[in-house]
Design a protein around this motif. Sequence first.
Motif, PDB file in Angstrom:
ATOM      1  N   ILE B  37       0.877  -1.174   0.000  1.00 41.31           N
ATOM      2  CA  ILE B  37       0.000   0.000   0.000  1.00 41.31           C
ATOM      3  C   ILE B  37       0.906   1.213   0.000  1.00 41.31           C
ATOM      4  CG2 ILE B  37      -1.719   1.290   1.353  1.00 41.31           C
ATOM      5  CD1 ILE B  37      -2.665  -1.452   2.475  1.00 41.31           C
ATOM      6  N   GLN B  39       1.501   5.666  -0.051  1.00 35.83           N
ATOM      7  CA  GLN B  39       0.956   6.961   0.353  1.00 35.83           C
ATOM      8  C   GLN B  39       1.864   8.055  -0.185  1.00 35.83           C
ATOM      9  OE1 GLN B  39       0.511   7.609   4.639  1.00 35.83           O
ATOM     10  NE2 GLN B  39      -1.355   8.766   4.219  1.00 35.83           N
ATOM     11  N   LEU B  45      -4.150   7.149   0.754  1.00 39.27           N
ATOM     12  CA  LEU B  45      -3.617   5.795   0.614  1.00 39.27           C
ATOM     13  C   LEU B  45      -4.102   5.136  -0.664  1.00 39.27           C
ATOM     14  CD1 LEU B  45      -4.419   5.015   4.308  1.00 39.27           C
ATOM     15  CD2 LEU B  45      -2.100   4.973   3.382  1.00 39.27           C
ATOM     16  N   TRP B  47      -4.060   1.251  -2.499  1.00 44.78           N
ATOM     17  CA  TRP B  47      -3.743  -0.176  -2.430  1.00 44.78           C
ATOM     18  C   TRP B  47      -3.055  -0.562  -3.731  1.00 44.78           C
ATOM     19  CZ3 TRP B  47      -6.631  -2.021   1.954  1.00 44.78           C
ATOM     20  CH2 TRP B  47      -6.214  -3.272   2.406  1.00 44.78           C
ATOM     21  N   VAL B  48      -1.799  -0.947  -3.681  1.00 42.75           N
ATOM     22  CA  VAL B  48      -1.015  -1.179  -4.878  1.00 42.75           C
ATOM     23  C   VAL B  48      -1.134  -2.606  -5.401  1.00 42.75           C
ATOM     24  CG1 VAL B  48       1.326  -1.181  -5.847  1.00 42.75           C
ATOM     25  CG2 VAL B  48       0.640   0.608  -4.224  1.00 42.75           C
ATOM     26  N   ALA B  49      -0.921  -3.576  -4.517  1.00 45.38           N
ATOM     27  CA  ALA B  49      -0.877  -4.969  -4.970  1.00 45.38           C
ATOM     28  C   ALA B  49      -1.062  -5.903  -3.781  1.00 45.38           C
ATOM     29  CB  ALA B  49       0.456  -5.263  -5.654  1.00 45.38           C
ATOM     30  N   ARG B  50      -1.453  -7.144  -4.092  1.00 43.09           N
ATOM     31  CA  ARG B  50      -1.590  -8.157  -3.044  1.00 43.09           C
ATOM     32  C   ARG B  50      -1.212  -9.511  -3.601  1.00 43.09           C
ATOM     33  NH1 ARG B  50      -8.093  -9.556  -2.546  1.00 43.09           N
ATOM     34  NH2 ARG B  50      -8.477  -9.705  -4.780  1.00 43.09           N
ATOM     35  N   TYR B  60      -3.516  -6.179  -8.776  1.00 44.48           N
ATOM     36  CA  TYR B  60      -2.866  -4.873  -8.808  1.00 44.48           C
ATOM     37  C   TYR B  60      -3.881  -3.751  -8.990  1.00 44.48           C
ATOM     38  CZ  TYR B  60       1.145  -7.853  -9.703  1.00 44.48           C
ATOM     39  OH  TYR B  60       2.103  -8.834  -9.612  1.00 44.48           O
ATOM     40  N   ASP B  62      -5.235  -0.538 -10.858  1.00 40.73           N
ATOM     41  CA  ASP B  62      -5.237  -0.242 -12.294  1.00 40.73           C
ATOM     42  C   ASP B  62      -4.044   0.618 -12.693  1.00 40.73           C
ATOM     43  OD1 ASP B  62      -8.876   0.089 -12.610  1.00 40.73           O
ATOM     44  OD2 ASP B  62      -7.570  -1.666 -12.476  1.00 40.73           O
ATOM     45  N   PHE B  95       4.318   0.885   1.807  1.00 41.54           N
ATOM     46  CA  PHE B  95       4.194   0.070   3.009  1.00 41.54           C
ATOM     47  C   PHE B  95       3.967  -1.384   2.627  1.00 41.54           C
ATOM     48  CE2 PHE B  95       3.919   3.486   6.028  1.00 41.54           C
ATOM     49  CZ  PHE B  95       3.211   4.504   5.409  1.00 41.54           C
TER      50      PHE B  95
END
Lengths: 107, 117
Positions: B37, B39, B45, B47-50, B60, B62, B95
């Motif tokens: 994640i 910032q 914030l 959310w970038v990827a999981r 991811y 978009d 993060f």
Amino acid sequence: EIVMTQSPRTLSVSPGQRATLSCWASQSVSSDLAWYQQKPGQTPRLLISAAYTRATGVPARFSGSGSGTEFTLTISGLQSEDLAVYYCQQYNSWPFTFGPGTKVDLK
Amino acid sequence: EVQLVESGRGLVQPGGSLRLSCAASGFTISNYWMHWIRQAPGKGLLWVARSSPDETVTTYADSVQGRFTISRDNSKNTVYLQMYSLRAEDTAVYFCVRAPITPDAFWGQGTLVTVSS
């Protein structure tokens, strides 16, 4: 992508008073809604998940409500340590998205 | 003691690449969803990827799809974020986060990535 909106952007509250923060989703997220608290220089802290379930160690003065597209975080009896930015976040569908945040400061 | 220590911070030119690492200790990453994640300075914030515990599911935002890759080396207990074609708008603190929306949530302290010429 679900867009999250928060209001107000800044909320000035006197110590001991109630703070009411609102969050809207551009489409229904059911109850898949979390609230985070972020103090300056710190990482976000999970306060509420599933719209109203307090995370471990979160004081009872924090409460969440709502479902679908409208949600509320209430801080009953604001304390100085509650001064922070509060973010709502949906996890109903990817990409998970955050609202822009509400800054709570002292009146 | 649970720890997540991000590394790889730096200044990179637009179009450049960078790999972030997140070394975990005190727990085994193979048991958890791991997330990145970010910032932007003074901003909110994203959310970038999981990555799922077995790495079969990676998703991811978009805005980074096709440019960023999340991966993990469970033998090293480390999560990575490989970033290509970096843009100024990717400037942020990144993060590494364990299972963010669960009682096991834990955030690393973050690492600053600056994209600038």
